[in-house]
Enzyme design. Structure first.
Site, PDB file in Angstrom:
ATOM      1  N   GLU A 172       0.793  -1.242   0.000  1.00  0.00           N
ATOM      2  CA  GLU A 172       0.000   0.000   0.000  1.00  0.00           C
ATOM      3  C   GLU A 172       0.821   1.287   0.000  1.00  0.00           C
ATOM      4  O   GLU A 172       0.589   2.176   0.821  1.00  0.00           O
ATOM      5  CB  GLU A 172      -0.945  -0.001   1.206  1.00  0.00           C
ATOM      6  CG  GLU A 172      -1.883  -1.191   1.223  1.00  0.00           C
ATOM      7  CD  GLU A 172      -2.855  -1.175   2.402  1.00  0.00           C
ATOM      8  OE1 GLU A 172      -2.729  -0.310   3.281  1.00  0.00           O
ATOM      9  OE2 GLU A 172      -3.744  -2.043   2.426  1.00  0.00           O
ATOM     10  N   ASN A 213       2.107  -5.208  -3.196  1.00  0.00           N
ATOM     11  CA  ASN A 213       0.704  -5.520  -2.909  1.00  0.00           C
ATOM     12  C   ASN A 213      -0.077  -4.243  -2.615  1.00  0.00           C
ATOM     13  O   ASN A 213       0.400  -3.368  -1.888  1.00  0.00           O
ATOM     14  CB  ASN A 213       0.672  -6.440  -1.678  1.00  0.00           C
ATOM     15  CG  ASN A 213      -0.686  -7.052  -1.392  1.00  0.00           C
ATOM     16  OD1 ASN A 213      -1.298  -7.645  -2.287  1.00  0.00           O
ATOM     17  ND2 ASN A 213      -1.157  -6.925  -0.163  1.00  0.00           N
ATOM     18  N   HIS A 249     -10.375  -5.990  -2.198  1.00  0.00           N
ATOM     19  CA  HIS A 249     -11.434  -5.771  -1.210  1.00  0.00           C
ATOM     20  C   HIS A 249     -12.578  -5.048  -1.927  1.00  0.00           C
ATOM     21  O   HIS A 249     -12.440  -3.879  -2.302  1.00  0.00           O
ATOM     22  CB  HIS A 249     -10.918  -4.920  -0.044  1.00  0.00           C
ATOM     23  CG  HIS A 249      -9.846  -5.600   0.759  1.00  0.00           C
ATOM     24  ND1 HIS A 249     -10.095  -6.731   1.508  1.00  0.00           N
ATOM     25  CD2 HIS A 249      -8.529  -5.319   0.917  1.00  0.00           C
ATOM     26  CE1 HIS A 249      -8.973  -7.106   2.106  1.00  0.00           C
ATOM     27  NE2 HIS A 249      -8.010  -6.276   1.758  1.00  0.00           N
ATOM     28  N   GLU A 277      -6.183 -10.690  -1.147  1.00  0.00           N
ATOM     29  CA  GLU A 277      -6.989 -10.439   0.064  1.00  0.00           C
ATOM     30  C   GLU A 277      -8.479 -10.361  -0.269  1.00  0.00           C
ATOM     31  O   GLU A 277      -9.222  -9.546   0.285  1.00  0.00           O
ATOM     32  CB  GLU A 277      -6.549  -9.136   0.747  1.00  0.00           C
ATOM     33  CG  GLU A 277      -5.069  -9.088   1.086  1.00  0.00           C
ATOM     34  CD  GLU A 277      -4.656  -7.840   1.845  1.00  0.00           C
ATOM     35  OE1 GLU A 277      -5.534  -7.130   2.381  1.00  0.00           O
ATOM     36  OE2 GLU A 277      -3.442  -7.574   1.905  1.00  0.00           O
ATOM     37  N   ASP A 279     -12.214 -10.184  -0.584  1.00  0.00           N
ATOM     38  CA  ASP A 279     -13.492 -10.255   0.134  1.00  0.00           C
ATOM     39  C   ASP A 279     -14.456  -9.277  -0.523  1.00  0.00           C
ATOM     40  O   ASP A 279     -14.038  -8.301  -1.153  1.00  0.00           O
ATOM     41  CB  ASP A 279     -13.357 -10.044   1.655  1.00  0.00           C
ATOM     42  CG  ASP A 279     -12.672  -8.766   2.072  1.00  0.00           C
ATOM     43  OD1 ASP A 279     -12.485  -7.858   1.235  1.00  0.00           O
ATOM     44  OD2 ASP A 279     -12.322  -8.638   3.272  1.00  0.00           O
TER      45      ASP A 279
HETATM   46  C1  XIL Z   1      -6.203  -6.138   8.497  1.00  0.00           C
HETATM   47  C2  XIL Z   1      -6.554  -7.292   9.421  1.00  0.00           C
HETATM   48  O1  XIL Z   1      -7.501  -8.108   8.774  1.00  0.00           O
HETATM   49  C3  XIL Z   1      -7.096  -6.790  10.724  1.00  0.00           C
HETATM   50  O2  XIL Z   1      -7.261  -7.862  11.648  1.00  0.00           O
HETATM   51  C4  XIL Z   1      -6.152  -5.751  11.317  1.00  0.00           C
HETATM   52  O3  XIL Z   1      -6.745  -5.197  12.479  1.00  0.00           O
HETATM   53  C5  XIL Z   1      -5.866  -4.646  10.314  1.00  0.00           C
HETATM   54  O4  XIL Z   1      -5.345  -5.226   9.137  1.00  0.00           O
HETATM   55  N1  XIL Z   1      -4.999  -4.552   3.804  1.00  0.00           N
HETATM   56  C6  XIL Z   1      -3.990  -5.384   4.249  1.00  0.00           C
HETATM   57  C7  XIL Z   1      -4.211  -6.244   5.436  1.00  0.00           C
HETATM   58  O5  XIL Z   1      -2.949  -5.472   3.598  1.00  0.00           O
HETATM   59  O6  XIL Z   1      -3.051  -6.449   6.171  1.00  0.00           O
HETATM   60  C8  XIL Z   1      -5.294  -5.699   6.325  1.00  0.00           C
HETATM   61  O7  XIL Z   1      -5.554  -6.654   7.352  1.00  0.00           O
HETATM   62  C9  XIL Z   1      -6.535  -5.394   5.523  1.00  0.00           C
HETATM   63  C10 XIL Z   1      -6.255  -4.363   4.472  1.00  0.00           C
END
Ligand code: XIL
Length: 375
Positions: A172, A213, A249, A277, A279
């Site tokens: 990020e 990422n 996401h 990731e 969802d």
């Molecule tokens: C999130 C976790 O799911 C949570 O449990 C934590 O509190 C915060 O981080 N992008 C990412 C992940 O790269 O590491 C994040 O994970 C979600 C967004």
């Protein structure tokens, strides 16, 4: 003419990659053969996400928290459905280096051991990120922050050397408009911090595939353009990078009009792409359709090596009430699960490695003949 993306790699990394590619291709072929034997009547009827993904030489993974592994529904679902895991939090900087130079690998080691016991691959997440840094690092300036960053990478990637299929080296680092995020790393270290992180990760674990990422890269847009330009630049200057992770996401109304095209343009550069990731907030067929579109896009891109969902069950999703995962709070399969499984079963085998070892390998699913570290 196919481009030989290996030409962008350093000679030692290139050689390691070729050997790993050959071994991984053998592993993928073995998995496919195993799948064919198990489902002799119908090669595309695998009944779990992991088995179905493996039939096309891919993995299907989930983000895992070690403290839930003792819960029966959690462990049973993980074991049945997934063949790759990533630590949801346990390998982040605040978890692994709570005070300077003092490493704590308890949670990460637990996950790696679990994966080894269950024949799963492990993604590494994440070596450097503006969030979830330990307090002591947040206060550092200039060279002190640079040294802390490289020490951290050497410590963590070194500890897990040989056990991680791909590392999210940097997470990020870009804004929506394609500019660099004004994090402490960017402000203190300037543009060069990202490549310094990749070089440090390469030194610490030459066998892991090294990924950049990010989120909001779910199509051709200003942010994904900037990352694309960075990959081109890294390749031109020999900075080691093997893959780009698309967090993905999403919501049920997300516009995925250029999702596949975006994955493909990165793949065409000669890096692997991974859905890291996934969802999708929502429910029912709207949610299922977005999951299906993402899965189909990955399967349509030869260099899309696998999909990771950001958790197993809605019960523990970081997105709380958005119910964005494939299993409900009682570990029941949702409509979205069926959509993903259908898409996996319908889909595209990854092509054979190109002559000259041009295609990087799928992540090493745990097999006995993983090559030892080369000199
Ligand atoms: C999130 C976790 O799911 C949570 O449990 C934590 O509190 C915060 O981080 N992008 C990412 C992940 O790269 O590491 C994040 O994970 C979600 C967004």
């Amino acid at each position: 003419m196919e481009k030989d993306e290996d030409m962008h790699q350093t000679p030692t990394r290139r050689l390691r990659r070729r050997i790993t590619a050959a071994v991984a291709a053998t592993a993928a072929a073995g998995l496919a053969a195993a799948g064919a034997m198990l489902f002799a009547g119908n090669a595309s009827a695998a009944e779990t996400l992991g088995a179905s993904a493996a039939e096309s030489g891919r993995y299907f993974g989930a983000a895992i928290a070690p403290n839930f592994l003792g819960e029966e529904g959690y462990a049973n679902t993980l074991n049945a459905e997934f063949n790759s895991i990533v630590a949801e939090n346990a390998m982040k900087w605040d978890a692994t280096e709570p005070s300077p130079g003092q490493f704590n690998f308890t949670g990460g080691d637990q996950l790696v051991a679990y994966a080894e016991d269950h024949g799963m691959a492990v993604r590494g997440h994440t070596l450097v990120w503006h969030a979830q840094q330990p307090t002591w690092a947040q206060g550092l300036q200039g060279q002190a922050l640079h040294d802390a960053m490289t020490t951290h990478i050497a410590g963590v990637a070194g500890h897990y050397q040989g056990k991680i299929s791909s590392w999210d080296v940097v997470n990020e680092a870009f804004e929506w408009d394609g500019s660099r995020r004004q994090s402490n790393l960017q402000i203190q270290l300037g543009d060069k911090w990202i490549e310094d992180a990749f070089r440090a990760a390469d030194a610490a674990d030459p066998d892991a595939r090294l990924c950049y990422n990010d989120y909001g890269t779910d199509g051709v847009n200003a942010k994904s353009d900037a990352i694309y330009d960075m990959v081109v630049d890294f390749q031109a200057r020999g900075v080691p990078i093997d893959c780009v992770g698309f967090q993905t996401h999403l919501g049920s109304d997300s516009d995925l009009g250029s999702y596949q095209q975006n994955l493909q343009r990165f793949a065409d550069l000669g890096v692997d792409v991974e859905i890291t990731e996934l969802d999708v907030g929502g429910s029912g067929s709207a949610q299922a359709n977005v999951f299906r579109t993402v899965t189909e896009a990955c399967l349509a891109v030869d260099r899309c090596t696998g999909i990771t969902v950001w958790g197993i069950t809605d019960k523990y999703s970081w997105r709380g009430e958005e119910t964005p995962l494939l299993f409900d709070a009682n570990y029941q399969k949702k409509e979205a699960y069926e959509a993903v499984l259908d898409a996996l079963n319908a889909g595209g085998r990854r092509g054979p490695p190109r002559r000259g070892g041009g295609r990087a390998p799928p992540p090493p699913l745990r097999i006995a003949c993983t090559p030892s570290r080369l000199p």
